[in-house]
Design a protein around this motif. Structure first.
Motif, PDB file in Angstrom:
ATOM      1  N   PRO A 124      22.538 -32.831  -8.761  1.00 35.23           N
ATOM      2  CA  PRO A 124      21.461 -32.703  -9.751  1.00 35.23           C
ATOM      3  C   PRO A 124      20.934 -31.279  -9.896  1.00 35.23           C
ATOM      4  N   THR A 125      21.310 -30.387  -8.967  1.00 34.74           N
ATOM      5  CA  THR A 125      20.699 -29.058  -8.932  1.00 34.74           C
ATOM      6  C   THR A 125      20.867 -28.272 -10.223  1.00 34.74           C
ATOM      7  N   PRO A 126      22.038 -28.245 -10.862  1.00 35.35           N
ATOM      8  CA  PRO A 126      22.136 -27.481 -12.124  1.00 35.35           C
ATOM      9  C   PRO A 126      21.128 -27.949 -13.168  1.00 35.35           C
ATOM     10  N   TRP A 127      20.864 -29.248 -13.209  1.00 34.85           N
ATOM     11  CA  TRP A 127      19.934 -29.795 -14.194  1.00 34.85           C
ATOM     12  C   TRP A 127      18.490 -29.472 -13.818  1.00 34.85           C
ATOM     13  N   VAL A 128      18.219 -29.418 -12.519  1.00 36.35           N
ATOM     14  CA  VAL A 128      16.879 -29.028 -12.077  1.00 36.35           C
ATOM     15  C   VAL A 128      16.614 -27.568 -12.442  1.00 36.35           C
ATOM     16  N   VAL A 129      17.630 -26.721 -12.284  1.00 38.01           N
ATOM     17  CA  VAL A 129      17.477 -25.315 -12.666  1.00 38.01           C
ATOM     18  C   VAL A 129      17.232 -25.211 -14.170  1.00 38.01           C
ATOM     19  N   LEU A 130      17.906 -26.038 -14.947  1.00 40.48           N
ATOM     20  CA  LEU A 130      17.682 -26.032 -16.391  1.00 40.48           C
ATOM     21  C   LEU A 130      16.259 -26.471 -16.741  1.00 40.48           C
ATOM     22  N   LEU A 131      15.669 -27.360 -15.951  1.00 43.58           N
ATOM     23  CA  LEU A 131      14.269 -27.709 -16.164  1.00 43.58           C
ATOM     24  C   LEU A 131      13.385 -26.482 -15.955  1.00 43.58           C
ATOM     25  N   GLY A 132      13.727 -25.684 -14.950  1.00 43.63           N
ATOM     26  CA  GLY A 132      12.984 -24.443 -14.735  1.00 43.63           C
ATOM     27  C   GLY A 132      13.137 -23.483 -15.899  1.00 43.63           C
ATOM     28  N   LEU A 133      14.356 -23.391 -16.422  1.00 42.02           N
ATOM     29  CA  LEU A 133      14.593 -22.518 -17.576  1.00 42.02           C
ATOM     30  C   LEU A 133      13.832 -23.027 -18.802  1.00 42.02           C
ATOM     31  N   ALA A 134      13.702 -24.343 -18.908  1.00 36.94           N
ATOM     32  CA  ALA A 134      12.940 -24.915 -20.024  1.00 36.94           C
ATOM     33  C   ALA A 134      11.492 -24.453 -20.003  1.00 36.94           C
ATOM     34  N   ARG A 135      10.954 -24.222 -18.817  1.00 37.87           N
ATOM     35  CA  ARG A 135       9.588 -23.704 -18.707  1.00 37.87           C
ATOM     36  C   ARG A 135       9.497 -22.287 -19.263  1.00 37.87           C
ATOM     37  N   VAL A 136      10.493 -21.489 -18.949  1.00 40.44           N
ATOM     38  CA  VAL A 136      10.485 -20.093 -19.398  1.00 40.44           C
ATOM     39  C   VAL A 136      10.687 -20.012 -20.905  1.00 40.44           C
ATOM     40  N   GLU A 137      11.640 -20.782 -21.394  1.00 39.94           N
ATOM     41  CA  GLU A 137      12.020 -20.716 -22.807  1.00 39.94           C
ATOM     42  C   GLU A 137      11.220 -21.665 -23.691  1.00 39.94           C
ATOM     43  N   ARG A 138      10.389 -22.521 -23.074  1.00 43.56           N
ATOM     44  CA  ARG A 138       9.585 -23.511 -23.797  1.00 43.56           C
ATOM     45  C   ARG A 138      10.453 -24.358 -24.732  1.00 43.56           C
ATOM     46  N   TYR A 139      11.445 -25.014 -24.118  1.00 37.48           N
ATOM     47  CA  TYR A 139      12.279 -25.950 -24.869  1.00 37.48           C
ATOM     48  C   TYR A 139      11.408 -27.043 -25.487  1.00 37.48           C
ATOM     49  N   GLY A 140      11.920 -27.664 -26.524  1.00 43.04           N
ATOM     50  CA  GLY A 140      11.244 -28.803 -27.118  1.00 43.04           C
ATOM     51  C   GLY A 140      11.280 -30.011 -26.194  1.00 43.04           C
ATOM     52  N   GLN A 141      10.349 -30.930 -26.397  1.00 37.11           N
ATOM     53  CA  GLN A 141      10.219 -32.078 -25.501  1.00 37.11           C
ATOM     54  C   GLN A 141      11.481 -32.928 -25.457  1.00 37.11           C
ATOM     55  N   ASN A 142      12.138 -33.124 -26.573  1.00 36.88           N
ATOM     56  CA  ASN A 142      13.348 -33.944 -26.591  1.00 36.88           C
ATOM     57  C   ASN A 142      14.452 -33.335 -25.740  1.00 36.88           C
ATOM     58  N   ASP A 143      14.603 -32.017 -25.827  1.00 39.56           N
ATOM     59  CA  ASP A 143      15.612 -31.337 -25.019  1.00 39.56           C
ATOM     60  C   ASP A 143      15.282 -31.442 -23.527  1.00 39.56           C
ATOM     61  N   VAL A 144      14.012 -31.282 -23.210  1.00 42.83           N
ATOM     62  CA  VAL A 144      13.593 -31.375 -21.808  1.00 42.83           C
ATOM     63  C   VAL A 144      13.802 -32.791 -21.280  1.00 42.83           C
ATOM     64  N   ASN A 145      13.494 -33.779 -22.086  1.00 41.54           N
ATOM     65  CA  ASN A 145      13.698 -35.169 -21.660  1.00 41.54           C
ATOM     66  C   ASN A 145      15.169 -35.451 -21.363  1.00 41.54           C
ATOM     67  N   ALA A 146      16.054 -34.857 -22.146  1.00 40.80           N
ATOM     68  CA  ALA A 146      17.491 -35.052 -21.928  1.00 40.80           C
ATOM     69  C   ALA A 146      17.916 -34.432 -20.592  1.00 40.80           C
ATOM     70  N   ILE A 147      17.410 -33.233 -20.309  1.00 41.21           N
ATOM     71  CA  ILE A 147      17.721 -32.581 -19.033  1.00 41.21           C
ATOM     72  C   ILE A 147      17.142 -33.395 -17.878  1.00 41.21           C
ATOM     73  N   TRP A 148      15.915 -33.875 -18.055  1.00 46.27           N
ATOM     74  CA  TRP A 148      15.242 -34.690 -17.043  1.00 46.27           C
ATOM     75  C   TRP A 148      16.076 -35.925 -16.684  1.00 46.27           C
ATOM     76  N   ARG A 149      16.621 -36.573 -17.700  1.00 47.33           N
ATOM     77  CA  ARG A 149      17.441 -37.769 -17.453  1.00 47.33           C
ATOM     78  C   ARG A 149      18.706 -37.429 -16.675  1.00 47.33           C
ATOM     79  N   GLU A 150      19.282 -36.271 -16.945  1.00 47.43           N
ATOM     80  CA  GLU A 150      20.471 -35.849 -16.206  1.00 47.43           C
ATOM     81  C   GLU A 150      20.136 -35.601 -14.735  1.00 47.43           C
ATOM     82  N   ALA A 151      19.025 -34.915 -14.492  1.00 48.69           N
ATOM     83  CA  ALA A 151      18.636 -34.587 -13.111  1.00 48.69           C
ATOM     84  C   ALA A 151      18.286 -35.838 -12.321  1.00 48.69           C
ATOM     85  N   THR A 152      17.395 -36.661 -12.856  1.00 46.05           N
ATOM     86  CA  THR A 152      16.934 -37.833 -12.117  1.00 46.05           C
ATOM     87  C   THR A 152      17.960 -38.969 -12.144  1.00 46.05           C
TER      88      THR A 152
END
Length: 323
Positions: free
Chosen positions: A129-157
């Motif tokens: 799950p680590t690559p997806w968790v890192v992408l969640l961190g990147l989403a904070r920096v880049e302020r991804y949209g909620q739908n994109d973040v939810n998709a990453i969240w589902r991959e990680a969890t």
């Protein structure tokens, strides 16, 4: 785990490794050798430590995040990736260092590259799950949209349902301090609170969210700051704090890598709620291990920890909670 050993009490100090003795030794060696050079021994040291975590995703995440923060100002991650461009750990670690820098600087250098590296790592090690968790961190920096973040969240969890760092990153993304809102945080906590096992690695997320809210009220000053303590009185937050105070510091209850970080949050919350005497046992278990947050919001972390620890001791001796 050493967290609940009967060690002699130590003077409070910040310990990034928490109770991970192997990680602590690695940090000392990196500091002694100088990680900035990115020489082979330093790269090998980091690579070996992550490899030894195996598929303990919680331990691997803890080690990777601490090492990424410790080496963010060095060339170690780049040196490792240049040596092993198809190594999943090297790809993720380089991306995590990039995210650490991005969170520090409030902008990411070559975000597209970081995304590509994470996706490549996920292809090489699909269960991790680590690559997806890192992408969640990147989403904070880049302020991804909620739908994109939810998709990453589902991959990680989907790979590790109670992954602590995934919950930490999502909470930060949703927080008003980073462009989210209090309503978004409350919605998130309402959804997850009843599903999380009491001793899961992410079990502290509800109280961590309450601490963030409490500190936000204090920062606003005026009436909001004066009444911030009411947050802990009654309702779901009070119930969650009551349960945590009775369980978390028990020997063997928590087994995850960042348990001591969560106990720091609990000690802070109990003190904020005027229950300093109840925090006394938590401080005893911590044996002086301090995490920067949540103590550093209104002063040096170690100093604030010591002040609250002393108040907890006085409250225990006086038989009252104190405030």
């Amino acid at each position: 785990m050493s967290l609940f050993s009967s060690r002699t009490s130590r003077r409070p100090r910040i310990v990034p490794a928490l109770d991970d003795a192997d990680l602590a030794r690695a940090l000392r060696q990196l500091n002694k050798r100088g990680a900035g050079s990115g020489r082979a021994p330093e790269v090998t040291l980091v690579a070996t430590l992550l490899e030894e975590a195996g598929d303990d995703w919680d331990r691997r995440s803890h080690r990777a995040s601490v090492l990424a923060e410790a080496t963010a100002g060095t060339g170690l991650a780049s040196a490792w990736l240049s040596r092993e461009p198809d190594n999943a750990d090297a790809l993720v670690f380089h991306s995590w260092v990039g995210v650490m820098r991005g969170l520090r600087d409030r902008r990411a250098e070559d975000a597209a590259q970081l995304v590509n590296q994470c996706h490549r790592a996920a292809e090489i090690s699909p269960a991790d799950p680590t690559p997806w968790v890192v992408l969640l961190g990147l989403a904070r920096v880049e302020r991804y949209g909620q739908n994109d973040v939810n998709a990453i969240w589902r991959e990680a969890t989907g790979r590790d349902r109670w992954h602590r760092e995934a919950y930490v990153q999502m909470l930060a993304y949703l927080s008003p301090e980073e462009g989210g809102s209090s309503a978004s945080v409350l919605d998130f906590i309402d959804v997850v609170r009843t599903r999380i096992p009491a001793n899961a690695p992410c079990a502290a997320i509800e109280i961590a969210a309450a601490v963030r809210q409490y500190q936000g009220l204090l920062a606003q000053g005026g009436v909001r700051a004066m009444t911030a303590g009411q947050l802990w009185e009654g309702g779901q937050i009070a119930a969650a704090l009551e349960q945590a105070s009775g369980l978390w510091a028990k020997p063997g209850f928590f087994q995850h890598a960042a348990a001591q970080a969560d106990l720091n949050v609990l000690a802070y919350a109990l003190c904020a709620a005027g229950r300093a005497a109840d925090a006394h046992h938590v401080f005893q278990v911590l044996q002086g291990t301090v995490t920067p947050w949540p103590w550093n919001v209104d002063g040096p972390a170690v100093q604030r920890f010591e002040q609250h620890q002393a108040k907890a001791e006085r409250g225990r001796q006086g038989g009252i909670g104190g405030s």
